[in-house]
Design a protein around this motif. Structure first.
Motif, PDB file in Angstrom:
ATOM      1  N   GLU A  38      16.016  15.660  25.531  1.00 43.06           N
ATOM      2  CA  GLU A  38      15.230  15.994  24.336  1.00 43.06           C
ATOM      3  C   GLU A  38      14.005  15.095  24.207  1.00 43.06           C
ATOM      4  OE1 GLU A  38      18.995  15.489  23.418  1.00 43.06           O
ATOM      5  OE2 GLU A  38      18.767  17.293  24.624  1.00 43.06           O
ATOM      6  N   LEU A  39      14.053  13.935  24.826  1.00 44.02           N
ATOM      7  CA  LEU A  39      12.923  13.006  24.730  1.00 44.02           C
ATOM      8  C   LEU A  39      11.757  13.412  25.622  1.00 44.02           C
ATOM      9  CD1 LEU A  39      14.745   9.532  24.645  1.00 44.02           C
ATOM     10  CD2 LEU A  39      13.399  10.566  22.805  1.00 44.02           C
ATOM     11  N   GLY A  40      11.935  14.536  26.347  1.00 42.18           N
ATOM     12  CA  GLY A  40      10.834  15.007  27.173  1.00 42.18           C
ATOM     13  C   GLY A  40      11.131  14.994  28.658  1.00 42.18           C
ATOM     14  N   TYR A  41      12.421  14.829  28.995  1.00 46.25           N
ATOM     15  CA  TYR A  41      12.817  14.823  30.413  1.00 46.25           C
ATOM     16  C   TYR A  41      13.890  15.894  30.639  1.00 46.25           C
ATOM     17  CZ  TYR A  41      10.723  10.253  29.649  1.00 46.25           C
ATOM     18  OH  TYR A  41       9.891   9.246  29.281  1.00 46.25           O
ATOM     19  N   PRO A  42      13.477  17.183  30.609  1.00 46.66           N
ATOM     20  CA  PRO A  42      14.454  18.275  30.629  1.00 46.66           C
ATOM     21  C   PRO A  42      15.367  18.252  31.851  1.00 46.66           C
ATOM     22  CG  PRO A  42      12.206  19.081  31.005  1.00 46.66           C
ATOM     23  CD  PRO A  42      12.096  17.656  30.571  1.00 46.66           C
ATOM     24  N   GLU A  43      14.867  17.694  32.970  1.00 49.79           N
ATOM     25  CA  GLU A  43      15.693  17.723  34.180  1.00 49.79           C
ATOM     26  C   GLU A  43      16.961  16.887  34.018  1.00 49.79           C
ATOM     27  OE1 GLU A  43      14.827  17.947  38.966  1.00 49.79           O
ATOM     28  OE2 GLU A  43      13.214  17.291  37.665  1.00 49.79           O
ATOM     29  N   CYS A  44      16.962  15.981  33.017  1.00 53.16           N
ATOM     30  CA  CYS A  44      18.139  15.135  32.787  1.00 53.16           C
ATOM     31  C   CYS A  44      19.357  15.950  32.341  1.00 53.16           C
ATOM     32  CB  CYS A  44      17.831  14.053  31.758  1.00 53.16           C
ATOM     33  SG  CYS A  44      16.589  12.857  32.319  1.00 53.16           S
ATOM     34  N   SER A  45      19.138  17.217  31.971  1.00 49.89           N
ATOM     35  CA  SER A  45      20.292  18.042  31.624  1.00 49.89           C
ATOM     36  C   SER A  45      20.607  19.042  32.741  1.00 49.89           C
ATOM     37  CB  SER A  45      20.038  18.784  30.303  1.00 49.89           C
ATOM     38  OG  SER A  45      18.908  19.623  30.440  1.00 49.89           O
ATOM     39  N   GLY A  46      20.179  18.724  33.964  1.00 49.52           N
ATOM     40  CA  GLY A  46      20.398  19.611  35.110  1.00 49.52           C
ATOM     41  C   GLY A  46      21.844  19.657  35.570  1.00 49.52           C
ATOM     42  N   TYR A  47      22.084  20.412  36.655  1.00 50.21           N
ATOM     43  CA  TYR A  47      23.458  20.643  37.123  1.00 50.21           C
ATOM     44  C   TYR A  47      23.877  19.733  38.270  1.00 50.21           C
ATOM     45  CZ  TYR A  47      24.277  24.588  34.108  1.00 50.21           C
ATOM     46  OH  TYR A  47      24.484  25.356  33.000  1.00 50.21           O
ATOM     47  N   GLU A  48      22.904  19.007  38.853  1.00 47.35           N
ATOM     48  CA  GLU A  48      23.257  18.092  39.949  1.00 47.35           C
ATOM     49  C   GLU A  48      22.707  16.716  39.637  1.00 47.35           C
ATOM     50  OE1 GLU A  48      22.454  19.577  43.865  1.00 47.35           O
ATOM     51  OE2 GLU A  48      24.102  21.016  43.689  1.00 47.35           O
ATOM     52  N   GLN A  49      23.254  16.139  38.576  1.00 46.98           N
ATOM     53  CA  GLN A  49      22.761  14.858  38.089  1.00 46.98           C
ATOM     54  C   GLN A  49      23.608  13.697  38.610  1.00 46.98           C
ATOM     55  OE1 GLN A  49      19.989  14.132  35.533  1.00 46.98           O
ATOM     56  NE2 GLN A  49      19.453  15.793  36.923  1.00 46.98           N
ATOM     57  N   SER A  50      22.995  12.536  38.628  1.00 47.71           N
ATOM     58  CA  SER A  50      23.680  11.294  38.992  1.00 47.71           C
ATOM     59  C   SER A  50      23.652  10.364  37.782  1.00 47.71           C
ATOM     60  CB  SER A  50      22.970  10.619  40.165  1.00 47.71           C
ATOM     61  OG  SER A  50      23.198  11.335  41.348  1.00 47.71           O
ATOM     62  N   PRO A  51      24.591   9.412  37.726  1.00 52.77           N
ATOM     63  CA  PRO A  51      25.649   9.120  38.693  1.00 52.77           C
ATOM     64  C   PRO A  51      26.828  10.072  38.542  1.00 52.77           C
ATOM     65  CG  PRO A  51      25.829   7.634  36.830  1.00 52.77           C
ATOM     66  CD  PRO A  51      24.609   8.475  36.581  1.00 52.77           C
ATOM     67  N   VAL A  52      27.809   9.897  39.473  1.00 55.53           N
ATOM     68  CA  VAL A  52      29.028  10.697  39.411  1.00 55.53           C
ATOM     69  C   VAL A  52      30.250   9.814  39.633  1.00 55.53           C
ATOM     70  CG1 VAL A  52      27.909  12.828  40.242  1.00 55.53           C
ATOM     71  CG2 VAL A  52      28.969  11.252  41.893  1.00 55.53           C
ATOM     72  N   ASP A  53      31.395  10.372  39.307  1.00 60.40           N
ATOM     73  CA  ASP A  53      32.661   9.719  39.653  1.00 60.40           C
ATOM     74  C   ASP A  53      33.141  10.294  40.986  1.00 60.40           C
ATOM     75  OD1 ASP A  53      35.038   8.126  39.287  1.00 60.40           O
ATOM     76  OD2 ASP A  53      36.082  10.028  38.888  1.00 60.40           O
ATOM     77  N   ILE A  54      33.564   9.401  41.891  1.00 62.67           N
ATOM     78  CA  ILE A  54      34.119   9.846  43.160  1.00 62.67           C
ATOM     79  C   ILE A  54      35.621  10.056  42.944  1.00 62.67           C
ATOM     80  CG2 ILE A  54      34.372   9.325  45.631  1.00 62.67           C
ATOM     81  CD1 ILE A  54      31.430   9.341  44.669  1.00 62.67           C
ATOM     82  N   PRO A  55      36.082  11.308  43.009  1.00 60.23           N
ATOM     83  CA  PRO A  55      37.494  11.564  42.700  1.00 60.23           C
ATOM     84  C   PRO A  55      38.426  11.049  43.800  1.00 60.23           C
ATOM     85  CG  PRO A  55      36.205  13.626  42.855  1.00 60.23           C
ATOM     86  CD  PRO A  55      35.341  12.521  43.367  1.00 60.23           C
ATOM     87  N   ALA A  56      39.671  10.819  43.421  1.00 56.17           N
ATOM     88  CA  ALA A  56      40.690  10.427  44.399  1.00 56.17           C
ATOM     89  C   ALA A  56      40.755  11.481  45.501  1.00 56.17           C
ATOM     90  CB  ALA A  56      42.049  10.295  43.709  1.00 56.17           C
ATOM     91  N   GLY A  57      40.951  11.028  46.734  1.00 57.39           N
ATOM     92  CA  GLY A  57      41.110  11.964  47.837  1.00 57.39           C
ATOM     93  C   GLY A  57      39.801  12.380  48.486  1.00 57.39           C
ATOM     94  N   THR A  58      38.665  11.881  47.972  1.00 62.19           N
ATOM     95  CA  THR A  58      37.370  12.227  48.580  1.00 62.19           C
ATOM     96  C   THR A  58      37.294  11.636  49.985  1.00 62.19           C
ATOM     97  OG1 THR A  58      36.345  12.175  46.408  1.00 62.19           O
ATOM     98  CG2 THR A  58      34.860  12.090  48.309  1.00 62.19           C
ATOM     99  N   LEU A  59      36.882  12.471  50.954  1.00 66.20           N
ATOM    100  CA  LEU A  59      36.802  12.003  52.337  1.00 66.20           C
ATOM    101  C   LEU A  59      35.615  11.068  52.526  1.00 66.20           C
ATOM    102  CD1 LEU A  59      37.663  15.184  54.439  1.00 66.20           C
ATOM    103  CD2 LEU A  59      39.104  13.179  53.972  1.00 66.20           C
TER     104      LEU A  59
END
Ligand code: ZN
Length: 274
Positions: A72-93
């Motif tokens: 909302e502050l003027g950076y619309p890409e911040c609500s995108g679908y491939e954003q960082s950071p992420v959590d690496i789930p258990a079992g990730t190779l």
């Protein structure tokens, strides 16, 4: 002669006009630079083109400027679908340690830019991975870590930001946890600017990013974004699976300046790990 007098008037007016124009452009430049610097993402290189639509709002990590309001502050890409950071789930190779590091020492150029401590790296250091070469532009730090592994934050995280000739970005994330004092980080730590300010080069002091990496170079590979506005997507992420260790004193020294410059983890959505 009237014409001469008129000419004199015209020249005088032109002079005033030119001087005002110079003064005004000076002011605008200053304002532009300030705004551009304030909105420059940590993960982008030090230079960015001046644009007319630079948002006026200031982003940060808490309150009205906090991560939940960045879009909302003027950076619309911040609500995108491939954003960082992420959590690496258990079992990730884990991915094989197949990054070739062609890092050289760099004279220490460092800045406290109000969002992090950033080291701007001399030209001539790169990585080779996925049939491409990415130049190392800068490295900077977050506390706590931004990415998490199985829901757990590390004390800190270093981001090494690279760019290819095709302007693709690759970020290597290195988790930092407490242990013995780490001499590879000492040149940076000895010159961390406590206060926000201008970029400074410490003549005669070198930093070598290759010594700042963990021994084990296996990594988690996923796509994401810059973790600071404008949250640009299309960034190749290489998160080292093994942390480096810094002493509790070293970690504390950073946290005295920035203890909350991390963005919360973002949804993975349809993303997969390579
Ligand atoms: Zn970062």
């Amino acid at each position: 002669m009237p014409t001469t007098r008129n000419n004199v008037k015209v020249f005088a007016l032109m002079g005033i006009f030119i001087i005002s124009a110079i003064l005004m452009s000076g002011c605008t430049d200053e304002i532009d630079n300030k705004d551009v610097n304030d909105t420059l993402p940590e993960d982008l290189p030090g230079e960015i083109e001046h644009t007319e639509d630079v948002p006026e709002h200031h982003w940060g990590y808490e309150g009205e400027g906090g991560p939940e309001n960045w879009a909302e502050l003027g950076y619309p890409e911040c609500s995108g679908y491939e954003q960082s950071p992420v959590d690496i789930p258990a079992g990730t190779l884990l991915h094989n340690a197949d990054i070739t590091f062609n890092y050289n020492p760099s004279e220490l150029t460092i800045v406290n830019n109000g969002h992090s401590i950033k080291v701007e790296y001399d030209e001539g250091s790169s990585i080779e991975v996925e049939n491409n070469t990415f130049q190392l532009l800068q490295l900077h730090f977050h506390s706590l870590s931004e990415n998490t592994i199985m829901g757990e934050h590390s004390d800190m995280e270093m981001h090494l930001v690279h760019q290819s000739n095709e302007s693709e970005y690759a970020v290597i994330g290195v988790m930092i946890e407490s242990g013995p004092e780490n001499n590879a980080y000492a040149p940076v730590w000895e010159h961390i600017p406590v206060e926000m300010g201008d970029v400074q080069t410490i003549r005669g002091t070198n930093v070598n990013a290759v010594d700042m990496l963990p021994e084990n170079l296996t990594y988690y590979r996923f796509d994401g974004s810059f973790t600071t506005p404008p949250c640009t997507e299309g960034v190749k992420w290489f998160l080292m699976s093994t942390p480096v260790e810094l002493s509790t004193e070293q970690i504390h020294a950073f946290k005295e300046i920035y203890s909350n410059n991390f963005r919360p983890v973002q949804p993975l959505n349809a993303r997969e790990f390579y």
